[in-house]
Motif scaffolding. Sequence first.
Motif, PDB file in Angstrom:
ATOM      1  N   ALA A   1     -15.730  -8.777  28.239  1.00 26.27           N
ATOM      2  CA  ALA A   1     -15.225  -9.718  27.245  1.00 26.27           C
ATOM      3  C   ALA A   1     -15.308  -9.158  25.833  1.00 26.27           C
ATOM      4  CB  ALA A   1     -15.990 -11.032  27.331  1.00 26.27           C
ATOM      5  N   TYR A   2     -16.350  -8.379  25.566  1.00 25.07           N
ATOM      6  CA  TYR A   2     -16.556  -7.847  24.223  1.00 25.07           C
ATOM      7  C   TYR A   2     -16.666  -6.334  24.299  1.00 25.07           C
ATOM      8  CZ  TYR A   2     -17.347 -12.662  23.049  1.00 25.07           C
ATOM      9  OH  TYR A   2     -17.185 -14.008  22.893  1.00 25.07           O
TER      10      TYR A   2
ATOM     11  N   GLU B   1     -16.966 -12.480  14.608  1.00 26.90           N
ATOM     12  CA  GLU B   1     -16.480 -13.283  15.729  1.00 26.90           C
ATOM     13  C   GLU B   1     -17.532 -14.333  16.043  1.00 26.90           C
ATOM     14  OE1 GLU B   1     -14.190 -12.840  19.967  1.00 26.90           O
ATOM     15  OE2 GLU B   1     -14.827 -11.064  18.855  1.00 26.90           O
TER      16      GLU B   1
ATOM     17  N   VAL C   1     -18.980 -17.823  17.897  1.00 28.71           N
ATOM     18  CA  VAL C   1     -18.916 -18.708  19.049  1.00 28.71           C
ATOM     19  C   VAL C   1     -19.910 -19.841  18.804  1.00 28.71           C
ATOM     20  CG1 VAL C   1     -19.137 -18.979  21.544  1.00 28.71           C
ATOM     21  CG2 VAL C   1     -18.380 -16.777  20.582  1.00 28.71           C
TER      22      VAL C   1
ATOM     23  N   ALA D   1     -14.731 -19.798  18.085  1.00 31.81           N
ATOM     24  CA  ALA D   1     -14.582 -20.258  19.463  1.00 31.81           C
ATOM     25  C   ALA D   1     -15.595 -21.366  19.726  1.00 31.81           C
ATOM     26  CB  ALA D   1     -14.782 -19.108  20.434  1.00 31.81           C
TER      27      ALA D   1
ATOM     28  N   SER E   1     -12.689 -16.451  30.736  1.00 31.93           N
ATOM     29  CA  SER E   1     -11.521 -17.020  30.062  1.00 31.93           C
ATOM     30  C   SER E   1     -11.141 -16.147  28.862  1.00 31.93           C
ATOM     31  CB  SER E   1     -11.808 -18.458  29.588  1.00 31.93           C
ATOM     32  OG  SER E   1     -12.770 -18.484  28.555  1.00 31.93           O
ATOM     33  N   ARG E   2     -12.124 -15.559  28.218  1.00 30.41           N
ATOM     34  CA  ARG E   2     -11.855 -14.687  27.085  1.00 30.41           C
ATOM     35  C   ARG E   2     -11.138 -13.420  27.538  1.00 30.41           C
ATOM     36  NH1 ARG E   2     -13.133 -10.664  23.756  1.00 30.41           N
ATOM     37  NH2 ARG E   2     -13.227 -11.097  21.524  1.00 30.41           N
TER      38      ARG E   2
ATOM     39  N   ARG F   1      -8.359 -18.922  24.332  1.00 28.96           N
ATOM     40  CA  ARG F   1      -9.265 -19.380  23.291  1.00 28.96           C
ATOM     41  C   ARG F   1      -9.758 -20.764  23.631  1.00 28.96           C
ATOM     42  NH1 ARG F   1     -11.652 -16.440  19.464  1.00 28.96           N
ATOM     43  NH2 ARG F   1     -11.442 -18.088  17.937  1.00 28.96           N
ATOM     44  N   ARG F   2     -11.097 -20.970  23.534  1.00 31.87           N
ATOM     45  CA  ARG F   2     -11.641 -22.258  23.899  1.00 31.87           C
ATOM     46  C   ARG F   2     -12.179 -22.964  22.686  1.00 31.87           C
ATOM     47  NH1 ARG F   2     -14.451 -22.265  29.657  1.00 31.87           N
ATOM     48  NH2 ARG F   2     -14.469 -24.397  28.976  1.00 31.87           N
TER      49      ARG F   2
END
Length: 303
Positions: A41-42, A211, A213, A276, A296-297, A302-303
Motif C-alpha cells: 500500500a505504501y 499523507e 489517515v 483518508a 482498498s488503497r 479512497r476511503r
Amino acid sequence: MPGRHSPLADGQNPAAGAVRRLQITSSRLATAIFTGEYRSAYRGRGIEFNEVREYEPGDDIRSIDWNVTARLGRPFIKRFVEERELTLILLLDRSASMNFGTIRATKLEAATEACSLLAFAALRSHDRMALLTFGDGEIRYLPPGKGKRHVLQLIHNAMTPRETRENAAGLGEALEHLQRVIRGKALIFIFSDFLDPLPTGSLSMTAAKNENVAVAVSDQMENDLPNAGILRLADSESGLLSLVDSSHCSVRACYKKLAAQHQAECKAAVAATGSAFLELSTTIPPLYPLLRFFRSRQRGVRR
C-alpha cells in the motif's frame, strides 16, 4: 453528544505484562500476514535514478535514454530503483474519553494495538517511525527512529499513562507541534475518537505536505444504546452525570441518529482536508480493518 456520555467504567493502567503481551502479539501478526499489505500500500516517496544500460529485447521503450542513445549510436535505457524508505508517524489521543470500552477493549487499547501493528510492519519494512501522544497532559514526542529497540520504546510510551489534567493539549495543538518538528514527507496515522470539533485548518496544512489517515475509534455502545432501562451516563471529560431511559425506542432511535450524524460529519470533514478516513471499532481486532484499508488503497480506492 452520544460518544461523550458513556456508562461509567473503571480504567486500569496497563501493567508491564500487558505491554509485553502486546509486543509479542503485534510482532507475530505483523510478520505473518500484515507487513506485505503495508509494503504494497505504501511504496515510498517515489523512484530514483540508478544506472543506464544497453537496451535488450522486451525492455519498455518508454525508458530509452535518447541522449545517450544518440551519442553512442545504439539504444540505451534508464534504470530506476524504488525509494522505499518511509517515515511513519503515529498520533495517539490519550484523552479521558478514549478510556471507554464495553466488549473487547477500550478505545485507547484498540488504538494502541493498531499502533503496535503499524510499528512492527514499519520495522519489517525498514522504515522510520515516530509517536506523538496528546490529550492527557503535555504533548509527548518520540522522534523517528529504526530498529526493534525503538519499536519497543514506542509501544511502551503509547501504553504508559500520564496524569490527566485540565486543558491538556488537543489534536490541533498536536498537529501544530508536529509541523514544527517533522522533516520531509511522512505517512501520518491519527488515532482518536474525534469527539471534539475537528481542527480542519491544522489537518489541511498537514495533509498538504504529508499523507494523512484519520482513524476514528469508537465503541458499539456509543453508536447504539441497548434496551437496558435506566442508564447512568457520564461525560468522560467533565464528569457530568445524566440519566437516560433506554427502554423507550424513541430515545434509542434519537441516540443512534445523533451518533450516525456525528460520524458522517466527521468523515466528510476529514475528506475535505485531503486526508483518508478509517473506522476502528473496539469490538474487533484492528488487524482486519487495517488489512481492508490497505487492500482498498492498493486498488486505488479512497476511503
